[in-house]
Scaffold this motif. Structure first.
Motif, PDB file in Angstrom:
ATOM      1  N   ALA A  91       1.038  -1.111   0.369  1.00  0.00           N
ATOM      2  CA  ALA A  91      -0.012   0.097  -0.164  1.00  0.00           C
ATOM      3  C   ALA A  91       1.033   1.079   0.016  1.00  0.00           C
ATOM      4  O   ALA A  91       2.089   1.131   0.127  1.00  0.00           O
ATOM      5  CB  ALA A  91      -0.154  -0.104   1.181  1.00  0.00           C
ATOM      6  N   ILE A  92       0.861   2.283  -0.098  1.00  0.00           N
ATOM      7  CA  ILE A  92       0.990   3.404  -0.244  1.00  0.00           C
ATOM      8  C   ILE A  92       1.933   3.776   1.105  1.00  0.00           C
ATOM      9  O   ILE A  92       1.268   3.972   2.024  1.00  0.00           O
ATOM     10  CB  ILE A  92       0.116   5.076  -0.212  1.00  0.00           C
ATOM     11  CG1 ILE A  92      -0.578   5.086  -1.608  1.00  0.00           C
ATOM     12  CG2 ILE A  92       0.703   6.476  -0.156  1.00  0.00           C
ATOM     13  CD1 ILE A  92      -1.660   5.692  -2.485  1.00  0.00           C
ATOM     14  N   TYR A  93       3.059   4.264   0.702  1.00  0.00           N
ATOM     15  CA  TYR A  93       3.575   4.064   1.809  1.00  0.00           C
ATOM     16  C   TYR A  93       4.888   5.568   1.706  1.00  0.00           C
ATOM     17  O   TYR A  93       5.001   5.851   0.357  1.00  0.00           O
ATOM     18  CB  TYR A  93       4.494   3.215   2.844  1.00  0.00           C
ATOM     19  CG  TYR A  93       5.471   2.669   1.673  1.00  0.00           C
ATOM     20  CD1 TYR A  93       7.199   3.183   1.588  1.00  0.00           C
ATOM     21  CD2 TYR A  93       4.946   2.018   0.614  1.00  0.00           C
ATOM     22  CE1 TYR A  93       8.076   2.868   0.693  1.00  0.00           C
ATOM     23  CE2 TYR A  93       5.989   1.382  -0.291  1.00  0.00           C
ATOM     24  CZ  TYR A  93       7.812   1.716  -0.209  1.00  0.00           C
ATOM     25  OH  TYR A  93       8.681   1.500  -1.118  1.00  0.00           O
ATOM     26  N   SER A  94       5.754   6.258   2.772  1.00  0.00           N
ATOM     27  CA  SER A  94       6.296   7.577   2.339  1.00  0.00           C
ATOM     28  C   SER A  94       8.008   7.074   2.973  1.00  0.00           C
ATOM     29  O   SER A  94       8.274   5.929   3.409  1.00  0.00           O
ATOM     30  CB  SER A  94       6.343   8.179   3.868  1.00  0.00           C
ATOM     31  OG  SER A  94       4.464   8.880   3.863  1.00  0.00           O
ATOM     32  N   PHE A  95       8.214   7.230   1.711  1.00  0.00           N
ATOM     33  CA  PHE A  95      10.072   6.866   1.748  1.00  0.00           C
ATOM     34  C   PHE A  95      10.570   8.788   1.691  1.00  0.00           C
ATOM     35  O   PHE A  95       9.780   9.887   1.068  1.00  0.00           O
ATOM     36  CB  PHE A  95      10.779   6.344   0.747  1.00  0.00           C
ATOM     37  CG  PHE A  95      10.277   7.118  -0.654  1.00  0.00           C
ATOM     38  CD1 PHE A  95      10.806   7.531  -0.892  1.00  0.00           C
ATOM     39  CD2 PHE A  95       9.117   6.550  -1.233  1.00  0.00           C
ATOM     40  CE1 PHE A  95      10.629   7.946  -2.349  1.00  0.00           C
ATOM     41  CE2 PHE A  95       8.904   7.144  -2.675  1.00  0.00           C
ATOM     42  CZ  PHE A  95       9.918   7.523  -3.034  1.00  0.00           C
ATOM     43  N   PRO A  96      12.432   8.864   2.304  1.00  0.00           N
ATOM     44  CA  PRO A  96      12.447   9.876   1.901  1.00  0.00           C
ATOM     45  C   PRO A  96      12.686  10.426   0.270  1.00  0.00           C
ATOM     46  O   PRO A  96      13.021   9.924  -0.446  1.00  0.00           O
ATOM     47  CB  PRO A  96      14.207   9.991   1.841  1.00  0.00           C
ATOM     48  CG  PRO A  96      13.709   8.671   3.100  1.00  0.00           C
ATOM     49  CD  PRO A  96      12.938   7.962   2.762  1.00  0.00           C
ATOM     50  N   ALA A 112       6.048  -0.430  -9.372  1.00  0.00           N
ATOM     51  CA  ALA A 112       5.886   0.591  -8.648  1.00  0.00           C
ATOM     52  C   ALA A 112       5.547   1.643  -9.193  1.00  0.00           C
ATOM     53  O   ALA A 112       5.824   1.840 -10.096  1.00  0.00           O
ATOM     54  CB  ALA A 112       7.026   0.252  -7.416  1.00  0.00           C
ATOM     55  N   VAL A 113       4.945   2.646  -8.009  1.00  0.00           N
ATOM     56  CA  VAL A 113       4.381   4.028  -8.748  1.00  0.00           C
ATOM     57  C   VAL A 113       4.298   5.004  -7.409  1.00  0.00           C
ATOM     58  O   VAL A 113       4.263   4.094  -6.557  1.00  0.00           O
ATOM     59  CB  VAL A 113       2.868   3.985  -9.361  1.00  0.00           C
ATOM     60  CG1 VAL A 113       2.761   5.377  -9.545  1.00  0.00           C
ATOM     61  CG2 VAL A 113       2.348   3.163 -10.036  1.00  0.00           C
ATOM     62  N   TRP A 114       5.206   6.110  -8.003  1.00  0.00           N
ATOM     63  CA  TRP A 114       5.650   6.856  -7.040  1.00  0.00           C
ATOM     64  C   TRP A 114       5.052   8.263  -6.966  1.00  0.00           C
ATOM     65  O   TRP A 114       4.656   9.019  -8.360  1.00  0.00           O
ATOM     66  CB  TRP A 114       7.185   6.952  -6.593  1.00  0.00           C
ATOM     67  CG  TRP A 114       8.147   8.085  -7.712  1.00  0.00           C
ATOM     68  CD1 TRP A 114       8.420   7.325  -8.819  1.00  0.00           C
ATOM     69  CD2 TRP A 114       8.533   8.943  -7.363  1.00  0.00           C
ATOM     70  NE1 TRP A 114       9.083   8.957  -9.742  1.00  0.00           N
ATOM     71  CE2 TRP A 114       9.669   9.369  -8.411  1.00  0.00           C
ATOM     72  CE3 TRP A 114       8.120  10.421  -6.283  1.00  0.00           C
ATOM     73  CZ2 TRP A 114       9.256  10.740  -8.772  1.00  0.00           C
ATOM     74  CZ3 TRP A 114       9.066  11.853  -6.386  1.00  0.00           C
ATOM     75  CH2 TRP A 114       9.246  11.411  -7.231  1.00  0.00           C
ATOM     76  N   GLY A 115       4.974   9.023  -6.661  1.00  0.00           N
ATOM     77  CA  GLY A 115       4.142  10.380  -6.003  1.00  0.00           C
ATOM     78  C   GLY A 115       5.168  11.576  -5.797  1.00  0.00           C
ATOM     79  O   GLY A 115       6.175  11.148  -3.942  1.00  0.00           O
ATOM     80  N   GLN A 116       4.681  12.825  -5.620  1.00  0.00           N
ATOM     81  CA  GLN A 116       5.744  13.528  -4.499  1.00  0.00           C
ATOM     82  C   GLN A 116       4.814  13.411  -3.168  1.00  0.00           C
ATOM     83  O   GLN A 116       3.914  12.683  -3.282  1.00  0.00           O
ATOM     84  CB  GLN A 116       4.942  15.275  -4.711  1.00  0.00           C
ATOM     85  CG  GLN A 116       5.952  15.198  -5.768  1.00  0.00           C
ATOM     86  CD  GLN A 116       7.285  15.031  -6.753  1.00  0.00           C
ATOM     87  OE1 GLN A 116       8.272  15.519  -5.470  1.00  0.00           O
ATOM     88  NE2 GLN A 116       8.046  15.405  -7.470  1.00  0.00           N
ATOM     89  N   ALA A 117       5.675  14.329  -1.938  1.00  0.00           N
ATOM     90  CA  ALA A 117       4.711  13.489  -1.152  1.00  0.00           C
ATOM     91  C   ALA A 117       3.716  14.543  -0.493  1.00  0.00           C
ATOM     92  O   ALA A 117       3.378  15.661  -1.408  1.00  0.00           O
ATOM     93  CB  ALA A 117       5.791  14.377  -0.070  1.00  0.00           C
ATOM     94  N   LEU A 118       2.780  14.126   0.139  1.00  0.00           N
ATOM     95  CA  LEU A 118       1.517  15.515   0.171  1.00  0.00           C
ATOM     96  C   LEU A 118       2.667  16.490   0.835  1.00  0.00           C
ATOM     97  O   LEU A 118       3.095  16.426   2.157  1.00  0.00           O
ATOM     98  CB  LEU A 118       0.717  14.903   1.325  1.00  0.00           C
ATOM     99  CG  LEU A 118       0.093  13.632   0.551  1.00  0.00           C
ATOM    100  CD1 LEU A 118      -0.959  12.647   1.697  1.00  0.00           C
ATOM    101  CD2 LEU A 118      -0.965  13.821  -0.311  1.00  0.00           C
TER     102      LEU A 118
END
Length: 120
Positions: A91-96, A112-118
């Protein structure tokens, strides 16, 4: 024109080429060129590549490299992946540097799919 000694193309095994093509078309709008019954190619998606018919699958659990796509709207992309037949395995998780999720497409390959931090 390809650049000398740079990554130019990537290929993936696919147990079910038709299901894999349908998934990537529905979830991400990819189109494919068929080269016989056992190979299809995609282009214009950041890196060109293809899928070849085989019983293997690439996952991080078996040491595979992980191909990571980018999304401007991670939640919307996760929804499209899920409704298009992808299985969310992380599931969606945060990383640096941002957030991401992992999924398994119909032939068993992990992406995988990444996006900017909220924004806070």
């Amino acid at each position: 024109m390809p650049s000398h000694e740079t990554i130019n193309y990537v290929e993936f095994a696919a147990r079910d080429l038709e299901a894999t093509k349908a998934f990537f078309n529905r979830a991400f709008g990819w189109t494919f060129d068929d080269y016989g019954p056992d190979y299809c190619a995609f282009s214009g998606r950041g890196l060109d590549g293809g899928f070849y018919r085989a019983d293997m699958a690439a996952t991080t659990a078996n040491g595979s490299a992980l191909v990571v796509l980018y999304s401007d709207d991670l939640e919307a992309t996760l929804n499209k992946v899920s409704t298009s037949g992808g299985q969310i395995n992380k599931a969606i998780y945060s990383f640096p540097g941002g957030r991401r999720f992992h999924f398994i497409e119909p032939s068993g390959n992990e992406f995988a799919v990444w996006g900017q931090a909220l924004e806070q």
